[in-house]
Design a protein around this motif. Structure first.
Motif, PDB file in Angstrom:
ATOM      1  N   ALA A  27       7.021   2.636  -3.272  1.00 45.98           N
ATOM      2  CA  ALA A  27       7.461   2.316  -4.630  1.00 45.98           C
ATOM      3  C   ALA A  27       8.725   1.466  -4.607  1.00 45.98           C
ATOM      4  CB  ALA A  27       7.700   3.599  -5.420  1.00 45.98           C
ATOM      5  N   ALA A  28       9.689   1.851  -3.778  1.00 47.79           N
ATOM      6  CA  ALA A  28      10.934   1.092  -3.681  1.00 47.79           C
ATOM      7  C   ALA A  28      10.677  -0.328  -3.199  1.00 47.79           C
ATOM      8  CB  ALA A  28      11.914   1.801  -2.745  1.00 47.79           C
ATOM      9  N   THR A  29       9.731  -0.464  -2.261  1.00 48.37           N
ATOM     10  CA  THR A  29       9.402  -1.786  -1.743  1.00 48.37           C
ATOM     11  C   THR A  29       8.733  -2.645  -2.808  1.00 48.37           C
ATOM     12  OG1 THR A  29       9.186  -0.994   0.534  1.00 48.37           O
ATOM     13  CG2 THR A  29       7.999  -3.010  -0.041  1.00 48.37           C
ATOM     14  N   ALA A  30       7.791  -2.065  -3.536  1.00 43.77           N
ATOM     15  CA  ALA A  30       7.116  -2.808  -4.596  1.00 43.77           C
ATOM     16  C   ALA A  30       8.114  -3.288  -5.645  1.00 43.77           C
ATOM     17  CB  ALA A  30       6.041  -1.940  -5.238  1.00 43.77           C
TER      18      ALA A  30
ATOM     19  N   ASP B 288       5.388   0.431 -14.190  1.00 45.17           N
ATOM     20  CA  ASP B 288       6.246   0.484 -15.377  1.00 45.17           C
ATOM     21  C   ASP B 288       7.675   0.052 -15.040  1.00 45.17           C
ATOM     22  OD1 ASP B 288       4.143   1.358 -16.902  1.00 45.17           O
ATOM     23  OD2 ASP B 288       4.758   3.474 -16.933  1.00 45.17           O
ATOM     24  N   ALA B 289       8.175   0.490 -13.891  1.00 46.60           N
ATOM     25  CA  ALA B 289       9.529   0.107 -13.480  1.00 46.60           C
ATOM     26  C   ALA B 289       9.635  -1.397 -13.277  1.00 46.60           C
ATOM     27  CB  ALA B 289       9.920   0.845 -12.204  1.00 46.60           C
ATOM     28  N   ILE B 290       8.585  -1.985 -12.743  1.00 45.72           N
ATOM     29  CA  ILE B 290       8.579  -3.436 -12.502  1.00 45.72           C
ATOM     30  C   ILE B 290       8.505  -4.201 -13.821  1.00 45.72           C
ATOM     31  CG2 ILE B 290       7.195  -5.330 -11.560  1.00 45.72           C
ATOM     32  CD1 ILE B 290       6.505  -3.437  -9.202  1.00 45.72           C
ATOM     33  N   THR B 291       7.587  -3.815 -14.687  1.00 48.46           N
ATOM     34  CA  THR B 291       7.424  -4.547 -15.948  1.00 48.46           C
ATOM     35  C   THR B 291       8.630  -4.365 -16.864  1.00 48.46           C
ATOM     36  OG1 THR B 291       6.143  -2.681 -16.829  1.00 48.46           O
ATOM     37  CG2 THR B 291       4.906  -4.472 -15.834  1.00 48.46           C
ATOM     38  N   ALA B 292       9.263  -3.195 -16.784  1.00 52.86           N
ATOM     39  CA  ALA B 292      10.448  -2.950 -17.611  1.00 52.86           C
ATOM     40  C   ALA B 292      11.589  -3.892 -17.234  1.00 52.86           C
ATOM     41  CB  ALA B 292      10.904  -1.501 -17.478  1.00 52.86           C
TER      42      ALA B 292
ATOM     43  N   PRO C 248      14.835   5.348   0.210  1.00 58.01           N
ATOM     44  CA  PRO C 248      13.772   4.342   0.245  1.00 58.01           C
ATOM     45  C   PRO C 248      14.290   2.909   0.099  1.00 58.01           C
ATOM     46  CG  PRO C 248      13.060   6.221  -1.052  1.00 58.01           C
ATOM     47  CD  PRO C 248      14.508   6.463  -0.707  1.00 58.01           C
ATOM     48  N   GLU C 249      15.360   2.746  -0.670  1.00 57.40           N
ATOM     49  CA  GLU C 249      15.917   1.407  -0.872  1.00 57.40           C
ATOM     50  C   GLU C 249      16.482   0.816   0.418  1.00 57.40           C
ATOM     51  OE1 GLU C 249      15.251   3.391  -4.526  1.00 57.40           O
ATOM     52  OE2 GLU C 249      16.489   4.053  -2.810  1.00 57.40           O
TER      53      GLU C 249
ATOM     54  N   THR D  71       0.837  -1.198   0.000  1.00 60.09           N
ATOM     55  CA  THR D  71       0.000   0.000   0.000  1.00 60.09           C
ATOM     56  C   THR D  71       0.875   1.253   0.000  1.00 60.09           C
ATOM     57  OG1 THR D  71      -0.220   0.263   2.415  1.00 60.09           O
ATOM     58  CG2 THR D  71      -1.740  -1.278   1.327  1.00 60.09           C
ATOM     59  N   GLY D  72       0.322   2.343  -0.524  1.00 61.32           N
ATOM     60  CA  GLY D  72       1.114   3.570  -0.648  1.00 61.32           C
ATOM     61  C   GLY D  72       2.279   3.383  -1.581  1.00 61.32           C
ATOM     62  N   ALA D  73       2.036   2.668  -2.704  1.00 56.92           N
ATOM     63  CA  ALA D  73       3.126   2.244  -3.585  1.00 56.92           C
ATOM     64  C   ALA D  73       3.420   3.215  -4.712  1.00 56.92           C
ATOM     65  CB  ALA D  73       2.804   0.868  -4.167  1.00 56.92           C
ATOM     66  N   ALA D  74       2.813   4.389  -4.702  1.00 56.05           N
ATOM     67  CA  ALA D  74       3.011   5.331  -5.802  1.00 56.05           C
ATOM     68  C   ALA D  74       4.398   5.965  -5.800  1.00 56.05           C
ATOM     69  CB  ALA D  74       1.948   6.423  -5.756  1.00 56.05           C
ATOM     70  N   ARG D  75       4.987   6.106  -4.612  1.00 57.65           N
ATOM     71  CA  ARG D  75       6.265   6.825  -4.534  1.00 57.65           C
ATOM     72  C   ARG D  75       6.997   6.442  -3.251  1.00 57.65           C
ATOM     73  NH1 ARG D  75       1.978   9.861  -3.740  1.00 57.65           N
ATOM     74  NH2 ARG D  75       1.962  10.457  -5.928  1.00 57.65           N
TER      75      ARG D  75
END
Length: 251
Positions: A18-21, A46-50, A220-221, A10-14
């Motif tokens: 986002a880093a966790t996702a 997009d980052a994941i699928t790329a 975040p990482e 949750t809260g995965a937009a930024r």
């Protein structure tokens, strides 16, 4: 590689979400990236699928029971039954107590605490059935107290309480529940704090780093890397813990 699982963040937009996702996908999991609006998670997906991973953007208000139910149903139908949950969604409505409104209090407690409760309750059945589950809740060093954040501090302290209780309740089903409490992490949220107190973000970062033993602020990482371990099979005997990711000891 660990077994492929379905992870909700949750809260995965930024920021940390986002880093966790993205890290979950690197670890081989299918990822449901949740935020208030699905389109806000487009960059994360997009980052994941790329990178060859699979992800789904889902819009949800985690403080709303119906919205959570619909979101989880969407995840189950399109990805599968989730056995990893990261309760990261959060907002700030900072102010000194005498200027803080009831709405500001309710909004922050609603997203953080009610959100973690509703999401955890919605997915725990899948975890119990699978005999495996990982829930990680985002707390903060603000749980120890922070001027101008009575609502946020209370919410983040509450995240530690629900973590320990769920660890007790769900442990016998193969479900671990832990909390990560970040210190200063360079995100949009800390940038907003700098703006609120009237300093440049660059100066805010420099001043913060000077107070941190490792002499830098977090990224975040840094949180996502710990998350990767806590949701893995290797962390099966780690539960009910609050782990501070703050570049040094905390009071």
């Amino acid at each position: 590689m660990s077994q492929e699982r379905i992870a909700i963040v949750t809260g995965a937009a930024r920021g940390i979400g986002a880093a966790t996702a993205i890290q979950m996908a690197k670890d081989g999991h299918l990822v449901a990236a949740l935020d208030l609006k699905a389109q806000d998670c487009a960059g994360t997906v997009d980052a994941i699928t790329a990178s060859g991973g699979r992800a789904l953007a889902v819009g949800a208000d985690v403080s709303d029971e119906g919205s959570v139910a619909l979101a989880v149903d969407t995840v189950v139908s399109r990805l599968g039954e989730p056995t990893i949950l990261v309760n990261n969604a959060g907002i700030t409505r900072d102010n000194l107590l005498f200027k803080m409104t009831s709405d500001d209090w309710d909004a922050v407690l609603g997203v953080h605490l009610r959100g973690a409760f509703l999401m955890s309750r919605s997915v725990q059945g899948f975890m119990r059935s699978a005999g495996f589950g990982r829930i990680v809740n985002l707390s903060s060093t603000s749980a120890l107290g922070n001027r101008g954040q009575a609502n946020y501090s209370a919410a983040k302290a509450g995240m530690q309480g629900i973590t320990k209780t769920l660890a007790i309740e769900l442990g016998k089903f193969g479900v671990t529940v832990n909390a990560i409490a970040p210190g200063f992490i360079q995100t949009d949220m800390t940038a907003a704090t700098a703006q609120r107190i009237g300093v440049s973000f660059e100066d805010f970062i420099t001043d913060a780093a000077a107070q941190i033993p490792v002499a830098r602020v977090g990224q975040p990482e840094d949180v996502a890397n710990l998350m990767s371990f806590l949701v893995s099979e290797n962390a099966g005997f780690v539960s009910g813990q609050v782990i501070y990711v703050a570049g040094g000891p905390t009071d």
